[in-house]
Design a protein around this motif. Structure first.
Motif, short mmCIF file in Angstrom:
data_model
loop_
_atom_site.label_atom_id
_atom_site.label_comp_id
_atom_site.label_asym_id
_atom_site.label_seq_id
_atom_site.Cartn_x
_atom_site.Cartn_y
_atom_site.Cartn_z
N GLY A 179 50.58 44.75 42.39
CA GLY A 179 49.27 44.35 42.89
C GLY A 179 48.80 43.04 42.27
O GLY A 179 48.22 42.19 42.95
N VAL A 180 49.06 42.86 40.98
CA VAL A 180 48.65 41.62 40.31
C VAL A 180 49.50 40.45 40.76
O VAL A 180 49.00 39.36 41.07
CB VAL A 180 48.73 41.80 38.78
N LEU A 181 50.82 40.63 40.81
CA LEU A 181 51.70 39.54 41.18
C LEU A 181 51.54 39.13 42.64
O LEU A 181 51.78 37.97 42.99
CB LEU A 181 53.16 39.93 40.90
N GLU A 200 46.98 36.37 45.13
CA GLU A 200 47.01 34.90 45.07
C GLU A 200 46.17 34.36 43.93
O GLU A 200 46.47 33.30 43.38
CB GLU A 200 46.53 34.32 46.41
N LEU A 201 45.14 35.09 43.58
CA LEU A 201 44.26 34.62 42.50
C LEU A 201 44.98 34.60 41.16
O LEU A 201 44.64 33.78 40.29
CB LEU A 201 43.02 35.52 42.43
N PHE A 202 45.98 35.46 40.99
CA PHE A 202 46.73 35.48 39.73
C PHE A 202 47.48 34.17 39.53
O PHE A 202 47.47 33.59 38.45
CB PHE A 202 47.69 36.66 39.70
N GLY A 203 48.15 33.69 40.58
CA GLY A 203 48.87 32.42 40.47
C GLY A 203 47.93 31.26 40.19
O GLY A 203 48.22 30.39 39.35
N ASP A 204 46.78 31.24 40.88
CA ASP A 204 45.80 30.17 40.63
C ASP A 204 45.26 30.26 39.21
O ASP A 204 45.09 29.24 38.53
CB ASP A 204 44.65 30.27 41.64
N GLN A 261 38.77 29.94 37.27
CA GLN A 261 39.26 31.28 36.95
C GLN A 261 40.53 31.16 36.11
O GLN A 261 41.49 30.49 36.48
CB GLN A 261 39.57 32.04 38.24
N THR A 262 40.54 31.79 34.93
CA THR A 262 41.71 31.81 34.06
C THR A 262 42.18 33.25 33.88
O THR A 262 41.57 34.18 34.41
CB THR A 262 41.37 31.19 32.69
N LEU A 272 38.88 41.97 36.96
CA LEU A 272 39.59 43.16 37.44
C LEU A 272 39.11 44.42 36.73
O LEU A 272 38.95 45.48 37.36
CB LEU A 272 41.10 42.98 37.23
N SER A 273 38.87 44.32 35.42
CA SER A 273 38.55 45.52 34.64
C SER A 273 37.09 45.93 34.77
O SER A 273 36.80 47.12 34.95
CB SER A 273 38.89 45.28 33.16
#
Length: 318
Positions: free
Chosen positions: A81-83, A86-90, A269-270, A278-279
Motif C-alpha cells: 500500500g505504501v509503495l 504516489e505520495l510516497f515517491g514524491d 510532504q516528506t 498516515l498514522s
C-alpha cells in the motif's frame, strides 16, 4: 615425606592458575554490572519500540486494535500500500532535496562563520552567543515566526524586497508549490547554522598553530592553507557534523507541520510528515509504521557508514 608432598606441589600451579581466572571473571562481572543499566535503558526505550514498530508494519493495526487488542497479520499488504502510493515517491524525493539542501547550506555557512570567528577580535564572543539563538529557540516557535515573516501579503521579507525594488508583487514563499520547499530549506538552514558553527569552531581550535606558521613561511596563500591544512585536519569533525546533521534533518516533522503543514499540494510532504499523516490523520498505523521503518533504515545505513569512517580515521591516526 617426599611422596606425600608431591600432590601438594602439583596442586600449587593449578591454584595459581585458578586465581587469575577467578579474578578475570570477577572483573568481567563488574564490567557487565556497570553496563547493565545502559543496556536495560536501551532495550526498554529503543529496542522494544523498534521491534513493535517493525511488527506493526505487518499488522492490520487500527484504532479498533486499542480496544479489542486484535491486530491480525496481513503480510506485506501495508508495504504494498505504501509503495503503490504516489505520495510516497514524491515524499521520498522531497525528503532527499530537503535534507541535501539543508546540509549543504548549514555546513557551508557554518564553516565560513567558524573560520571567521577563529580569528579573535573584539566582541567575537558576544556575536557568537547571539548567533546561537536560532539553535536555542524551539523549532515550532521558529517555524511560526518565519511563517509570519514569509507571509505573501503582510510579511516583512516581501516588504524588504519591495523596498529594494527586487520584487513587485511579492514572492509566494509558502503558498506556491514551486517555492514552498525552498522556503522550508532556507528556514531549516537558519536553524542549523549555529550547531555547525559551534562544532566546526571547536575543531578549528584543535589544529596546531605551528602548521599555519610553517605554511606561511613556505609562501602558501589563504586558499592553499585552507585546502592543505584546515580541511584535512578538520575531516573527523566534518564527518561527525554531516552525519549528525543528516540524522536530525531527515526526520524533521514539527518544522514543516508548523510552517506549511506539508502543503501546498503536498509540495513539502516528506517521509516524516507522511508518517504523521498516515498514522494520525488517516489512522492507518500499519502503513505509518512502514514509512517509519524506511526512515529508521536510512538512518541506520548512515550510522553504520559513520562508524566505519570513524574507525578508519582512528586506524590511520595510529
Amino acid at each position: 615425606m617426599t611422596i606425600t608432598s608431591l600432590p601438594t606441589e602439583e596442586r600449587a600451579p593449578e591454584r595459581r592458575a585458578a586465581a587469575p581466572r577467578s579474578g578475570a571473571g570477577r572483573r568481567r562481572l563488574y564490567q557487565w554490572l556497570f553496563v547493565a543499566p545502559a543496556l536495560v535503558y536501551l532495550l526498554a526505550f529503543f529496542g522494544y519500540p523498534l521491534v513493535r514498530n517493525v511488527l506493526m508494519s505487518f499488522q492490520e493495526f487500527t484504532p479498533r486494535t486499542y480496544f479489542t487488542g486484535e491486530a491480525p497479520f496481513n503480510g506485506l499488504d501495508n508495504w504494498r500500500g505504501v509503495l503503490d502510493n504516489e505520495l510516497f515517491g514524491d515524499a521520498l524525493w522531497q525528503t532527499i532535496l530537503f535534507t541535501v539542501g539543508s546540509l549543504v547550506g548549514q555546513f557551508t555557512i557554518g564553516l565560513a562563520l567558524a573560520v571567521f570567528f577563529s580569528r579573535r577580535f573584539r566582541l567575537s564572543g558576544v556575536i557568537r552567543a547571539v548567533l546561537l539563538l536560532p539553535w536555542l529557540v524551539p523549532m515550532v516557535v521558529s517555524a511560526v515566526v518565519w511563517r509570519r515573516i514569509m507571509d505573501e501579503d503582510h510579511g516583512i521579507l516581501n516588504s524588504f524586497l519591495e523596498t529594494l525594488h527586487l520584487s513587485g508583487d511579492g514572492v509566494p514563499w509558502l503558498s506556491s508549490p514551486s517555492v514552498a520547499l525552498l522556503s522550508a530549506v532556507l528556514v531549516n538552514i537558519w536553524i542549523g547554522i549555529p550547531f555547525n558553527m559551534v562544532i566546526l569552531y571547536g575543531g578549528l581550535q584543535e589544529i596546531p598553530r605551528e602548521l599555519y606558521e610553517a605554511a606561511a613561511l613556505d609562501g602558501a596563500g589563504p586558499w592553499r592553507t585552507f585546502r592543505s591544512i584546515t580541511l584535512p585536519m578538520l575531516r573527523p569533525v566534518v564527518t561527525v557534523v554531516l552525519v549528525l546533521g543528516f540524522m536530525s534533518t531527515i526526520k524533521i516533522l514539527d518544522l514543516i507541520l508548523a510552517l506549511t503543514g506539508g502543503g501546498p499540494a503536498d509540495s513539502t510532504q516528506t517521509l516524516g510528515t507522511l508518517t504523521y499523516q498516515l498514522s494520525f490523520l488517516q489512522l492507518d498505523f500499519g502503513q505509518g509504521a512502514v514509512v517509519g521503518n524506511v526512515l529508521i533504515l536510512i538512518s541506520a545505513v548512515f550510522a553504520v557508514l559513520y562508524l566505519r569512517i570513524n574507525r578508519s580515521d582512528n586506524q590511520q591516526g595510529r
